[in-house]
Write a protein that holds these residues in place. Structure first.
Motif, PDB file in Angstrom:
ATOM      1  N   MET A  37      40.804  42.637  54.733  1.00  0.00           N
ATOM      2  CA  MET A  37      39.355  42.481  54.796  1.00  0.00           C
ATOM      3  C   MET A  37      38.654  43.757  54.338  1.00  0.00           C
ATOM      4  O   MET A  37      37.640  43.710  53.637  1.00  0.00           O
ATOM      5  CB  MET A  37      38.922  42.130  56.218  1.00  0.00           C
ATOM      6  CG  MET A  37      37.440  41.837  56.370  1.00  0.00           C
ATOM      7  SD  MET A  37      36.864  40.450  55.347  1.00  0.00           S
ATOM      8  CE  MET A  37      37.802  39.098  56.079  1.00  0.00           C
ATOM      9  N   ALA A  38      39.196  44.904  54.716  1.00  0.00           N
ATOM     10  CA  ALA A  38      38.604  46.180  54.307  1.00  0.00           C
ATOM     11  C   ALA A  38      38.594  46.317  52.788  1.00  0.00           C
ATOM     12  O   ALA A  38      37.615  46.783  52.195  1.00  0.00           O
ATOM     13  CB  ALA A  38      39.370  47.336  54.941  1.00  0.00           C
ATOM     14  N   ALA A  39      39.679  45.883  52.150  1.00  0.00           N
ATOM     15  CA  ALA A  39      39.749  45.958  50.691  1.00  0.00           C
ATOM     16  C   ALA A  39      38.723  45.038  50.049  1.00  0.00           C
ATOM     17  O   ALA A  39      38.106  45.381  49.033  1.00  0.00           O
ATOM     18  CB  ALA A  39      41.156  45.601  50.222  1.00  0.00           C
ATOM     19  N   MET A  40      38.506  43.863  50.635  1.00  0.00           N
ATOM     20  CA  MET A  40      37.554  42.912  50.062  1.00  0.00           C
ATOM     21  C   MET A  40      36.111  43.370  50.259  1.00  0.00           C
ATOM     22  O   MET A  40      35.257  43.156  49.400  1.00  0.00           O
ATOM     23  CB  MET A  40      37.767  41.527  50.681  1.00  0.00           C
ATOM     24  CG  MET A  40      39.128  40.921  50.372  1.00  0.00           C
ATOM     25  SD  MET A  40      39.439  39.355  51.241  1.00  0.00           S
ATOM     26  CE  MET A  40      38.475  38.215  50.228  1.00  0.00           C
ATOM     27  N   LEU A  41      35.840  44.005  51.409  1.00  0.00           N
ATOM     28  CA  LEU A  41      34.479  44.459  51.706  1.00  0.00           C
ATOM     29  C   LEU A  41      34.188  45.856  51.178  1.00  0.00           C
ATOM     30  O   LEU A  41      33.035  46.296  51.198  1.00  0.00           O
ATOM     31  CB  LEU A  41      34.236  44.430  53.217  1.00  0.00           C
ATOM     32  CG  LEU A  41      34.039  43.060  53.860  1.00  0.00           C
ATOM     33  CD1 LEU A  41      33.958  43.198  55.374  1.00  0.00           C
ATOM     34  CD2 LEU A  41      32.792  42.369  53.323  1.00  0.00           C
ATOM     35  N   GLY A  42      35.217  46.559  50.743  1.00  0.00           N
ATOM     36  CA  GLY A  42      35.009  47.918  50.259  1.00  0.00           C
ATOM     37  C   GLY A  42      34.687  48.894  51.365  1.00  0.00           C
ATOM     38  O   GLY A  42      33.892  49.824  51.179  1.00  0.00           O
ATOM     39  N   VAL A  43      35.301  48.697  52.545  1.00  0.00           N
ATOM     40  CA  VAL A  43      35.092  49.588  53.685  1.00  0.00           C
ATOM     41  C   VAL A  43      36.451  50.100  54.158  1.00  0.00           C
ATOM     42  O   VAL A  43      37.498  49.677  53.670  1.00  0.00           O
ATOM     43  CB  VAL A  43      34.364  48.866  54.846  1.00  0.00           C
ATOM     44  CG1 VAL A  43      32.993  48.385  54.397  1.00  0.00           C
ATOM     45  CG2 VAL A  43      35.194  47.686  55.362  1.00  0.00           C
ATOM     46  N   THR A  66      33.256  21.138  57.945  1.00  0.00           N
ATOM     47  CA  THR A  66      33.831  22.404  57.510  1.00  0.00           C
ATOM     48  C   THR A  66      33.893  23.399  58.659  1.00  0.00           C
ATOM     49  O   THR A  66      33.146  23.303  59.648  1.00  0.00           O
ATOM     50  CB  THR A  66      32.993  23.006  56.357  1.00  0.00           C
ATOM     51  OG1 THR A  66      33.628  24.172  55.845  1.00  0.00           O
ATOM     52  CG2 THR A  66      31.589  23.361  56.804  1.00  0.00           C
ATOM     53  N   TYR A  67      34.793  24.344  58.512  1.00  0.00           N
ATOM     54  CA  TYR A  67      34.880  25.505  59.399  1.00  0.00           C
ATOM     55  C   TYR A  67      34.859  26.724  58.488  1.00  0.00           C
ATOM     56  O   TYR A  67      35.595  26.782  57.489  1.00  0.00           O
ATOM     57  CB  TYR A  67      36.162  25.478  60.214  1.00  0.00           C
ATOM     58  CG  TYR A  67      36.505  26.793  60.877  1.00  0.00           C
ATOM     59  CD1 TYR A  67      35.861  27.186  62.047  1.00  0.00           C
ATOM     60  CD2 TYR A  67      37.455  27.648  60.331  1.00  0.00           C
ATOM     61  CE1 TYR A  67      36.157  28.393  62.657  1.00  0.00           C
ATOM     62  CE2 TYR A  67      37.766  28.857  60.943  1.00  0.00           C
ATOM     63  CZ  TYR A  67      37.118  29.229  62.104  1.00  0.00           C
ATOM     64  OH  TYR A  67      37.413  30.433  62.696  1.00  0.00           O
ATOM     65  N   VAL A  68      34.018  27.703  58.809  1.00  0.00           N
ATOM     66  CA  VAL A  68      33.904  28.881  57.957  1.00  0.00           C
ATOM     67  C   VAL A  68      33.842  30.143  58.794  1.00  0.00           C
ATOM     68  O   VAL A  68      33.281  30.151  59.895  1.00  0.00           O
ATOM     69  CB  VAL A  68      32.653  28.788  57.035  1.00  0.00           C
ATOM     70  CG1 VAL A  68      31.366  28.732  57.854  1.00  0.00           C
ATOM     71  CG2 VAL A  68      32.623  29.933  56.036  1.00  0.00           C
ATOM     72  N   ARG A  69      34.450  31.197  58.282  1.00  0.00           N
ATOM     73  CA  ARG A  69      34.368  32.537  58.859  1.00  0.00           C
ATOM     74  C   ARG A  69      33.626  33.417  57.862  1.00  0.00           C
ATOM     75  O   ARG A  69      34.063  33.569  56.718  1.00  0.00           O
ATOM     76  CB  ARG A  69      35.767  33.109  59.119  1.00  0.00           C
ATOM     77  CG  ARG A  69      36.531  32.399  60.209  1.00  0.00           C
ATOM     78  CD  ARG A  69      38.006  32.776  60.190  1.00  0.00           C
ATOM     79  NE  ARG A  69      38.212  34.211  60.330  1.00  0.00           N
ATOM     80  CZ  ARG A  69      38.422  34.829  61.484  1.00  0.00           C
ATOM     81  NH1 ARG A  69      38.462  34.121  62.614  1.00  0.00           N
ATOM     82  NH2 ARG A  69      38.606  36.127  61.540  1.00  0.00           N
ATOM     83  N   LEU A  70      32.491  33.979  58.283  1.00  0.00           N
ATOM     84  CA  LEU A  70      31.707  34.892  57.463  1.00  0.00           C
ATOM     85  C   LEU A  70      31.810  36.284  58.068  1.00  0.00           C
ATOM     86  O   LEU A  70      31.412  36.495  59.218  1.00  0.00           O
ATOM     87  CB  LEU A  70      30.246  34.447  57.399  1.00  0.00           C
ATOM     88  CG  LEU A  70      29.983  33.044  56.837  1.00  0.00           C
ATOM     89  CD1 LEU A  70      28.524  32.660  57.031  1.00  0.00           C
ATOM     90  CD2 LEU A  70      30.363  32.977  55.365  1.00  0.00           C
ATOM     91  N   THR A  71      32.357  37.215  57.317  1.00  0.00           N
ATOM     92  CA  THR A  71      32.563  38.570  57.822  1.00  0.00           C
ATOM     93  C   THR A  71      31.675  39.544  57.067  1.00  0.00           C
ATOM     94  O   THR A  71      31.740  39.636  55.831  1.00  0.00           O
ATOM     95  CB  THR A  71      34.037  38.995  57.671  1.00  0.00           C
ATOM     96  OG1 THR A  71      34.876  38.019  58.291  1.00  0.00           O
ATOM     97  CG2 THR A  71      34.273  40.346  58.329  1.00  0.00           C
ATOM     98  N   TYR A  72      30.828  40.262  57.826  1.00  0.00           N
ATOM     99  CA  TYR A  72      29.888  41.223  57.254  1.00  0.00           C
ATOM    100  C   TYR A  72      30.235  42.633  57.749  1.00  0.00           C
ATOM    101  O   TYR A  72      30.635  42.799  58.909  1.00  0.00           O
ATOM    102  CB  TYR A  72      28.452  40.941  57.711  1.00  0.00           C
ATOM    103  CG  TYR A  72      27.888  39.601  57.343  1.00  0.00           C
ATOM    104  CD1 TYR A  72      26.990  39.474  56.286  1.00  0.00           C
ATOM    105  CD2 TYR A  72      28.197  38.455  58.078  1.00  0.00           C
ATOM    106  CE1 TYR A  72      26.429  38.245  55.959  1.00  0.00           C
ATOM    107  CE2 TYR A  72      27.643  37.219  57.752  1.00  0.00           C
ATOM    108  CZ  TYR A  72      26.763  37.130  56.700  1.00  0.00           C
ATOM    109  OH  TYR A  72      26.210  35.914  56.387  1.00  0.00           O
TER     110      TYR A  72
END
Length: 242
Positions: free
Chosen positions: A193-199, A220-226
């Protein structure tokens, strides 16, 4: 005097447009130090007062932060989502005056696993479509969307490649939902996730889990990570009747 006034106004708008363009395009990312007023005045051949008025306007709009004795810096915009609504991510980004884009990371039609059935809270799904994409605000990742679509409820999704239209927007336009559930929690960014978010790995993140239903069952089921420092949630409500 009128000509001078007209020239000053033109310079004001030119400087404003140039700085806004650098910020909105992502060329000047959050935290970037903006050139000092005296340097901008020399660059544009105008008075420092003209530059100061531009900086004041940018600060009022929330694009920059002025720090005494340190200068002016591009702010880190913070988006707000309504807890009781299903928001369009593109609208969230554009509310920050930033350019929106998204990138499809993976798409897979597969037989529903036990984990998929638990996520969808259903026993009816046979096949699901798993989709993951990254949404961008300017040049920076805004959030990661990891979604499972129940093909028993939304069979048309199997024919969509979602390379041009985000799955969330497509679903909102294609199938009416009758109920939704949000679950919100803090989480730490995994290495992926860190690689995808650039953090950095372990960075605090805001996770929104959502399920939506229609008469046909779970849609649907969704996970939104900010990234946690760039997003907040807002809820408006009225007192319950006694």
């Amino acid at each position: 005097m009128a000509d001078i006034g007209g020239r000053t106004q033109t310079l004001h708008q030119r400087i404003l447009d140039d700085i806004e363009g650098n910020i909105v395009s992502g060329q000047w990312p959050p935290g970037h130090r903006i050139p000092f007023e005296v340097d901008l005045a020399a660059q544009y051949g105008c008075s420092r007062m003209t530059v100061n008025k531009v900086m004041t306007q940018l600060a009022k709009s929330g694009l920059i932060e002025r720090r005494k004795k340190s200068g002016s810096f591009v702010t880190r915009p913070q988006a707000q989502s309504a807890v009781l609504e299903i928001a369009d991510i593109e609208q969230e980004v554009r509310s920050l005056n930033l350019r929106y884009a998204f990138r499809l990371e993976r798409r897979q039609v597969r037989s529903a696993t036990q984990a998929d059935l638990r996520a969808l809270e259903t026993k009816q799904a046979e096949d699901v479509l798993a989709v993951a994409c990254i949404h961008f605000a300017g040049e920076r990742p805004f959030c990661v969307e990891d979604r499972i679509i129940n093909l028993a409820a939304v069979p048309g999704a199997a024919a969509e490649d979602f390379s041009k239209t985000p799955p969330g927007r497509w679903l909102l336009g294609e199938i009416p939902w009758s109920a939704a559930e949000h679950r919100i929690q803090a989480t730490a960014a995994t290495a992926e996730m860190a690689a995808m978010l650039g953090v950095a790995k372990g960075c605090p993140c805001l996770l929104i889990e959502r399920r939506t239903w229609s008469d046909a069952g779970t849609i649907t089921y969704v996970r939104l990570t900010y990234p946690g420092e760039t997003h907040s949630l807002v809820a408006r409500f009225t007192p319950a009747s006694r």
